[in-house]
Design an enzyme around this catalytic site. Structure first.
Site, mmCIF file in Angstrom:
data_model
loop_
_atom_site.group_PDB
_atom_site.id
_atom_site.type_symbol
_atom_site.label_atom_id
_atom_site.label_comp_id
_atom_site.label_asym_id
_atom_site.label_seq_id
_atom_site.Cartn_x
_atom_site.Cartn_y
_atom_site.Cartn_z
ATOM 1 N N GLU A 71 -5.632 6.598 -4.864
ATOM 2 C CA GLU A 71 -5.999 5.556 -3.992
ATOM 3 C C GLU A 71 -5.019 5.333 -2.730
ATOM 4 O O GLU A 71 -3.940 5.106 -3.015
ATOM 5 C CB GLU A 71 -6.102 4.194 -4.744
ATOM 6 C CG GLU A 71 -7.147 4.391 -5.950
ATOM 7 C CD GLU A 71 -8.394 4.726 -5.628
ATOM 8 O OE1 GLU A 71 -9.075 4.281 -4.397
ATOM 9 O OE2 GLU A 71 -9.417 5.442 -6.184
ATOM 10 N N CYS A 128 -3.578 -3.032 0.401
ATOM 11 C CA CYS A 128 -4.502 -1.943 1.076
ATOM 12 C C CYS A 128 -5.634 -2.540 1.463
ATOM 13 O O CYS A 128 -6.242 -1.897 2.437
ATOM 14 C CB CYS A 128 -4.618 -0.855 0.056
ATOM 15 S SG CYS A 128 -5.233 -1.673 -1.675
HETATM 16 P P1 NAD Z 1 3.811 5.615 0.778
HETATM 17 O O1 NAD Z 1 2.698 6.489 0.650
HETATM 18 O O2 NAD Z 1 4.872 5.692 1.619
HETATM 19 O O3 NAD Z 1 4.546 5.836 -0.831
HETATM 20 C C1 NAD Z 1 4.010 5.839 -2.034
HETATM 21 C C2 NAD Z 1 4.686 6.507 -3.153
HETATM 22 O O4 NAD Z 1 4.666 7.971 -2.836
HETATM 23 C C3 NAD Z 1 6.014 6.128 -3.061
HETATM 24 O O5 NAD Z 1 6.584 5.897 -4.767
HETATM 25 C C4 NAD Z 1 6.941 7.116 -2.592
HETATM 26 O O6 NAD Z 1 8.063 7.519 -2.849
HETATM 27 C C5 NAD Z 1 5.891 8.302 -2.752
HETATM 28 N N1 NAD Z 1 6.020 9.528 -1.859
HETATM 29 C C6 NAD Z 1 6.561 9.576 -0.602
HETATM 30 N N2 NAD Z 1 6.530 10.900 -0.046
HETATM 31 C C7 NAD Z 1 6.061 11.466 -0.891
HETATM 32 C C8 NAD Z 1 5.791 13.089 -1.052
HETATM 33 N N3 NAD Z 1 6.128 13.688 0.130
HETATM 34 N N4 NAD Z 1 5.337 13.357 -2.151
HETATM 35 C C9 NAD Z 1 5.167 12.593 -3.278
HETATM 36 N N5 NAD Z 1 5.496 11.446 -3.318
HETATM 37 C C10 NAD Z 1 5.803 10.819 -1.982
HETATM 38 O O7 NAD Z 1 3.314 4.018 0.384
HETATM 39 P P2 NAD Z 1 3.893 2.645 0.239
HETATM 40 O O8 NAD Z 1 4.346 2.353 1.326
HETATM 41 O O9 NAD Z 1 4.579 2.692 -1.068
HETATM 42 O O10 NAD Z 1 2.399 1.974 0.204
HETATM 43 C C11 NAD Z 1 1.472 1.673 0.975
HETATM 44 C C12 NAD Z 1 0.606 2.481 1.054
HETATM 45 O O11 NAD Z 1 -0.201 2.350 0.125
HETATM 46 C C13 NAD Z 1 -0.712 1.976 2.305
HETATM 47 O O12 NAD Z 1 -1.244 3.101 3.025
HETATM 48 C C14 NAD Z 1 -1.579 1.245 1.377
HETATM 49 O O13 NAD Z 1 -2.835 1.084 1.859
HETATM 50 C C15 NAD Z 1 -1.556 2.269 0.167
HETATM 51 N N6 NAD Z 1 -2.232 1.417 -1.030
HETATM 52 C C16 NAD Z 1 -3.429 1.702 -1.498
HETATM 53 C C17 NAD Z 1 -4.071 1.205 -2.574
HETATM 54 C C18 NAD Z 1 -5.352 1.471 -2.980
HETATM 55 O O14 NAD Z 1 -5.838 0.985 -3.949
HETATM 56 N N7 NAD Z 1 -6.049 2.104 -2.108
HETATM 57 C C19 NAD Z 1 -3.392 0.100 -3.174
HETATM 58 C C20 NAD Z 1 -1.747 -0.052 -2.642
HETATM 59 C C21 NAD Z 1 -1.247 0.641 -1.804
#
Ligand code: NAD
Length: 542
Positions: free
Chosen positions: A293, A327
């Protein structure tokens, strides 16, 4: 099941406590905040049920009070990722064979612990670590996480009960096996409940899990791990580690036992994961499940027949609660020319009443954004408007200040161009962009809503005219996985509005629903013939 079918009835949603001034819950929560702030917490990894410390520590500070040290966590290196995978795989056989009623009891106990003894500790951790106000923490780290645990137990019981037809002479059955290998859960900063749900929904199905939360959510994630262990989660079933995202990915995606990833976060990260998994596809014992998501650019479309006050309340809550870091947050709004002035003047007047500050002061509606990276990115977008040569203008807010914390003032941008950058890109902060369209052309404006961004997470329409509501619901069918009529686009409740988006917003597997649980199961169909034929010839042969 052993000698009985056990039923786990549909639960009710955990009631949301009010935290009104002087209420018992407000007093208890303030005490939990004070206690958390009086300590510097040393947060270990949890591998194979053991606390593990690397000595390579990272500080944790409240985003709204960066001078205060809350604690530190022990960063993981490659060896910890390998140990977590090994611990998960070692736990797999016993865990996957444990009878469902015993597995279920662990998660139901965790829900009850969170609803009672841990409620204020968990909410305090979420408020301090992620800068949420009391209400935003309550609906996330208490109620939603409790609901995920209880509803998923109920949904999974329903899946196990689904059995195929058995005509005379045959007994057919379906076994819902866990995946063959380990599941990687990678979770975002903005919801403690998502952090808890992604590993537990897979584990509940009998899977073993490596859980990597965002660094900025480790503080509350570790409280949930304490709860799970107290609830009796066996060693190795969920292993909580803190490596960098690319590091955990590189190791897991090359592992032959990698069976799936349960991700919530940004679209770019998810797309890079999918690509790496594709590149490694021939290594795996089984095709991995990829569930993600991701981002959103969530809209509010106001029809010329809308109720102005309802629109204003929806925009204020939808855009600015939790600093717009949901989100689902409303981040682009389309106002009809006949109502635009009335909506703008009421919106701007109400925005003057939004208080911003630390979470300890419960009268604050808005707190800080999560970190300096996010602060700088939002400041750049705001500065961009100031230098946009009239393409867009700031009509409320626009201030930012990082002297005490990462504070971005709730901001409204008005864009003459419906494709202005802040109408299209996910900003993830308390910034709403509005565009005024010609009320006579409202149907054409719907095409703009549908085609402006690659995302399709949430969206809301406001109207009194039922023909218009019907038409908007049809025309925007692919524009949002969660579609709201006369309500803000945020605040989905487990069991009521299963959550998830399509297009670039994710695989739409609806967290907190039966659809999500199917992704962590691999069914085996068993046909047993009661009296086997002893002659290969069919009757027509004789
Ligand atoms: P992010 O993508 O920066 O990080 C999410 C997770 O991924 C973290 O644990 C991060 O350390 C990890 N990560 C980062 N780079 C990675 C890689 N190369 N490989 C594997 N893992 C990696 O997101 P965020 O800033 O923590 O959260 C905000 C984002 O999440 C926004 O885009 C928001 O829209 C989305 N979000 C979506 C939903 C949904 O249900 N659609 C819900 C909550 C948040």
């Amino acid at each position: 099941m052993h000698n009985a079918y056990f039923n786990f009835a549909e639960p009710t949603n955990e009631p949301v406590l009010s935290y009104a001034p002087g209420s018992p819950e407000a007093i208890s929560l303030k005490a939990a905040i004070a206690e958390a702030k009086s300590q510097v917490k040393d947060i270990p990894m949890y591998i194979n049920g053991q606390e593990v410390r690397s000595g390579n520590t990272v500080e944790i500070r409240p985003p709204h009070e960066t001078a205060h040290l809350l604690g530190h966590f022990h960063k993981s290196d490659e060896s910890h990722v390998h140990s977590a995978i090994a611990a998960a795989l070692a736990a797999r056989e016993a865990w996957s064979e444990m009878a469902w009623e015993h597995r279920a009891a662990i998660f139901l106990k965790a829900a009850d612990l969170l609803a009672t003894r841990y409620r204020y500790k968990m909410n305090a951790a979420t408020m301090l670590g992620q800068s949420k106000n009391a209400f935003q923490a309550e609906i996330d780290s208490a109620c939603e996480l409790i609901d995920f645990l209880r509803f998923n137990v109920h949904f999974l019981t329903g899946i196990y009960n689904q059995q195929p037809l058995s005509p005379a002479g045959v007994h057919n059955r379906m076994e819902y096996r866990p995946l063959e290998g380990f599941v990687l859960a990678v979770t975002p900063f903005n919801f403690t409940a998502i952090g808890g749900n992604l590993p537990t929904s897979a584990a509940m199905c009998g899977n073993v899990v490596v859980w990597k939360p965002a660094n900025t959510q480790v503080y509350s994630a570790s409280v949930f791990m304490e709860i799970l262990l107290e609830a009796g989660l066996p060693a190795g079933v969920i292993n909580l580690i803190y490596p960098s995202g690319p590091m955990v990915g590189d190791i897991c995606y090359q592992h032959p036992d990698f069976a799936g990833v349960h991700f919530t976060g940004s679209t770019g990260v998810f797309q890079s994961m999918w690509k790496s998994i594709g590149e490694n596809i021939s290594r795996y014992k089984t095709y991995p499940r990829i569930v993600g998501e991701t981002g959103g650019k969530d809209f509010v479309f106001v029809h010329p027949s809308a109720d102005v006050d309802a629109v204003v309340a929806g925009l204020l809550r939808g855009a600015f609660e939790y600093q717009g870091q949901k989100c689902s947050a409303a981040s682009r709004a389309y106002l009809p020319s006949n109502l635009a002035e009335a909506i703008k003047s009421k919106l701007l007047a109400e925005m003057k009443t939004l208080k911003m500050g630390v979470v300890d002061d419960f009268s604050n509606f808005v707190n800080a954004v999560i970190d300096e990276k996010s602060f700088d990115s939002l400041a750049r977008y705001i500065d961009g408007v100031k230098n946009s040569n009239g393409q867009a203008k700031i009509i409320a807010g626009g201030g930012y200040d990082k002297t005490k914390g990462w504070f971005i003032e709730p901001t409204v941008i008005e864009a003459a161009d419906p494709k202005y950058v802040t109408m299209c890109e996910e900003l993830f902060g308390p910034v709403l962009t509005i565009h005024v369209y010609d009320a006579a052309q409202w149907e054409a404006a719907l095409d703009v809503v549908d085609t402006t961004s690659p995302y399709a997470l949430t969206g809301a329409v406001f109207a009194q005219d039922r023909y218009a509501i019907e038409l908007m619901t049809k025309k925007l069918v692919n524009a949002a996985g969660n579609f709201y009529i006369n309500d803000k686009p945020t605040g989905a409740v487990v069991g009521q509005q299963p959550f998830g988006g399509a297009r670039a917003s994710g695989t739409n597997d609806k967290a907190g629903s039966v659809l999500n649980l199917y992704r962590w199961l691999s069914a085996r169909t068993v046909k047993e013939t009661l009296v086997s034929p002893k002659d290969y010839r069919y009757p027509f042969h004789s």
